[in-house]
Design an enzyme around this catalytic site. Structure first.
Site, PDB file in Angstrom:
ATOM      1  N   GLN A  58       0.698  -0.925  -0.088  1.00  0.00           N
ATOM      2  CA  GLN A  58       0.117   0.547  -0.220  1.00  0.00           C
ATOM      3  C   GLN A  58       1.200   0.700   0.054  1.00  0.00           C
ATOM      4  O   GLN A  58       0.159   2.266   0.003  1.00  0.00           O
ATOM      5  CB  GLN A  58      -0.564  -0.221   1.295  1.00  0.00           C
ATOM      6  CG  GLN A  58      -2.191  -1.347   1.304  1.00  0.00           C
ATOM      7  CD  GLN A  58      -3.052  -1.434   3.216  1.00  0.00           C
ATOM      8  OE1 GLN A  58      -2.543   0.042   3.533  1.00  0.00           O
ATOM      9  NE2 GLN A  58      -3.974  -2.088   2.380  1.00  0.00           N
TER      10      GLN A  58
ATOM     11  N   HIS B  43      -1.191  -0.433   5.892  1.00  0.00           N
ATOM     12  CA  HIS B  43      -1.362   0.933   6.776  1.00  0.00           C
ATOM     13  C   HIS B  43      -0.243   1.943   6.921  1.00  0.00           C
ATOM     14  O   HIS B  43       0.303   2.408   8.200  1.00  0.00           O
ATOM     15  CB  HIS B  43      -1.940   0.100   8.229  1.00  0.00           C
ATOM     16  CG  HIS B  43      -3.017  -0.622   8.110  1.00  0.00           C
ATOM     17  ND1 HIS B  43      -3.078  -0.925   8.483  1.00  0.00           N
ATOM     18  CD2 HIS B  43      -3.469  -1.139   6.616  1.00  0.00           C
ATOM     19  CE1 HIS B  43      -4.512  -2.220   8.807  1.00  0.00           C
ATOM     20  NE2 HIS B  43      -4.729  -2.284   7.804  1.00  0.00           N
TER      21      HIS B  43
ATOM     22  N   GLU C 209     -14.365   4.274  10.617  1.00  0.00           N
ATOM     23  CA  GLU C 209     -15.050   5.259  11.521  1.00  0.00           C
ATOM     24  C   GLU C 209     -14.893   6.998  10.690  1.00  0.00           C
ATOM     25  O   GLU C 209     -13.542   6.903  10.410  1.00  0.00           O
ATOM     26  CB  GLU C 209     -14.507   5.247  12.826  1.00  0.00           C
ATOM     27  CG  GLU C 209     -14.218   4.160  14.059  1.00  0.00           C
ATOM     28  CD  GLU C 209     -13.395   4.082  14.821  1.00  0.00           C
ATOM     29  OE1 GLU C 209     -14.612   2.839  16.019  1.00  0.00           O
ATOM     30  OE2 GLU C 209     -12.992   4.859  15.527  1.00  0.00           O
TER      31      GLU C 209
ATOM     32  N   TYR D  23      -8.273   6.998  20.302  1.00  0.00           N
ATOM     33  CA  TYR D  23      -9.514   6.160  19.729  1.00  0.00           C
ATOM     34  C   TYR D  23      -9.880   4.974  19.692  1.00  0.00           C
ATOM     35  O   TYR D  23     -11.044   4.522  18.220  1.00  0.00           O
ATOM     36  CB  TYR D  23      -9.691   7.636  18.417  1.00  0.00           C
ATOM     37  CG  TYR D  23     -10.053   8.119  18.223  1.00  0.00           C
ATOM     38  CD1 TYR D  23     -11.243   9.353  17.877  1.00  0.00           C
ATOM     39  CD2 TYR D  23      -8.158   9.485  18.435  1.00  0.00           C
ATOM     40  CE1 TYR D  23     -11.448  10.369  18.018  1.00  0.00           C
ATOM     41  CE2 TYR D  23      -8.584  10.797  18.231  1.00  0.00           C
ATOM     42  CZ  TYR D  23     -10.422  10.918  18.106  1.00  0.00           C
ATOM     43  OH  TYR D  23     -10.423  12.538  18.659  1.00  0.00           O
TER      44      TYR D  23
ATOM     45  N   TYR E  46     -10.342 -10.310  10.203  1.00  0.00           N
ATOM     46  CA  TYR E  46     -10.626 -10.168   8.370  1.00  0.00           C
ATOM     47  C   TYR E  46     -11.034 -12.161   8.774  1.00  0.00           C
ATOM     48  O   TYR E  46     -11.322 -13.019   7.195  1.00  0.00           O
ATOM     49  CB  TYR E  46      -9.398 -10.731   8.142  1.00  0.00           C
ATOM     50  CG  TYR E  46      -9.331  -8.771   7.089  1.00  0.00           C
ATOM     51  CD1 TYR E  46      -9.988  -8.144   6.776  1.00  0.00           C
ATOM     52  CD2 TYR E  46      -8.104  -8.019   8.075  1.00  0.00           C
ATOM     53  CE1 TYR E  46     -10.318  -6.713   6.520  1.00  0.00           C
ATOM     54  CE2 TYR E  46      -7.713  -6.714   7.828  1.00  0.00           C
ATOM     55  CZ  TYR E  46      -9.283  -6.205   7.029  1.00  0.00           C
ATOM     56  OH  TYR E  46      -8.919  -4.429   6.467  1.00  0.00           O
TER      57      TYR E  46
END
Length: 372
Positions: free
Chosen positions: A88, A150, A243, A253, A264
């Site tokens: 990513q 991420h 979220e 959070y 997953y």
């Protein structure tokens, strides 16, 4: 090799296909259309509007591109800092300095690799005569990791001129609750890379000086509320639990101690959706839509949408409109469900239109305007 890459990109631009000009869509409030602006972008990730009316677009493959007078320049902008494209990771966000017209300074977030592994970096640079100069790294998340996911990377400026940088948990979820680890939170710094005054960790040795929030899994949308100036974000959950949050200094959070999603594998990550000292989201999605990009609509072209929050979706391939009033989501509407494209970024343009980037090997840039 470089010449070959440029020719290949030009070929992509020729053979890519956009939807028909003026394709019309409907919402509860208005009819609107998508105006194709550019095509052939390789997994575009972020965009910024230049004062002269042109645009900068990042491609995750490591290129910064210019859309000039509605046409994609075939030559990438030279001077992009050294980065790695893996999983990513790659070139992520581009953000202009609040006083860009005077100082020509912009900021890039990207993934970087060395012998210790990969991480998220932010560099600032001057954009002069269509090239980057004076490139310097002002932020680097530590420690590094071998993981290729991420990285987060979304950025925004607040009204005081401080820079907010999202860093994901890097696929190692417990790092998001470790305030001595830069992963899994939002960092607030000055434009020179110093911790911003008032950060919650400045007087607490247990918290990194640059941290503003933590317990964030992988923030892929960040925007500034046009009236309050608050920084709003959204982040990916695992299977469910995406979220929307409003950032508050020193707030946890919750990830992965609390979540509305499951792993997953289908197994629970935790049985808790709330705990004392951990914030609840303003809104969440279950199942996951894989949100990416977000913007408040504050233009005049579509007055029926003023104040609404727009969120792109990768997995569900749609644009979500959230009507917000009195601090709560009052209505949710799915748009562009027939477009069939992964929406990577959503921006409010200075022309009063919404601008969209689609995440494909031949991604598109669209301008969303009223049908009439």
């Amino acid at each position: 090799m470089r010449l070959f890459m440029h020719l290949a990109m030009a070929g992509l631009m020729v053979i890519a296909t956009l939807p028909a000009q003026g394709q019309t869509f409907s919402s509860k409030a208005v009819q609107f259309r998508l105006e194709p602006v550019a095509q052939g972008l390789e997994h575009p990730w972020g965009l910024a509007f230049l004062p002269d009316g042109n645009l900068l677009v990042t491609e995750r493959a490591g290129r910064l591109r210019i859309v000039r007078d509605g046409t994609l320049d075939p030559e990438p902008v030279p001077g992009v800092p050294d980065l790695v494209v893996s999983g990513q990771g790659g070139l992520l966000e581009v953000l202009l300095h609040p006083e860009f017209t005077a100082n020509r300074t912009l900021f890039l977030s990207y993934s970087h690799r060395n012998g210790a592994g990969m991480t998220t970096r932010v560099a600032k640079a001057k954009f002069i005569e269509d090239r980057l100069t004076d490139v310097s790294v002002i932020f680097e998340a530590e420690p590094r990791s071998s993981k290729t996911r991420h990285f987060a990377g979304r950025m925004a400026f607040d009204g005081e001129g401080y820079l907010y940088i999202a860093v994901g948990d890097r696929g190692e979820m417990d790092r998001a609750q470790d305030t001595g680890d830069d992963a899994g939170g939002v960092h607030r710094i000055t434009v020179d890379g110093e911790p911003a005054p008032g950060n919650p960790g400045l007087d607490d040795p247990r918290i990194q000086d640059t941290f503003y929030t933590w317990g964030n899994r992988n923030i892929q949308g960040m925007t500034v509320h046009p009236e309050s100036g608050a920084i709003w974000t959204h982040e990916h959950g695992p299977r469910g639990g995406d979220e929307v949050n409003i950032l508050q200094a020193g707030t946890n959070y919750g990830w992965p101690e609390i979540t509305y999603g499951i792993d997953y594998s289908g197994l629970p990550i935790t049985m808790d959706t709330e705990k004392e000292g951990m914030a609840q989201p303003l809104h969440y999605w279950d199942p996951s839509i894989a949100p990416s990009g977000m913007a408040f609509y504050d233009g005049s072209l579509i007055p029926e949408w003023r104040g609404d929050l727009f969120v792109g979706a990768l997995k569900m391939r749609k644009l979500v409109r959230l009507r917000i009033a009195d601090g709560e989501v009052q209505d949710e509407e799915d748009l562009l469900t027939d477009l069939g494209e992964r929406l990577r970024d959503v921006r409010m343009g200075p022309d009063g239109a919404l601008w969209l980037l689609t995440d494909h090997a031949r991604g598109n840039l669209y301008r969303l305007v009223p049908a009439q």
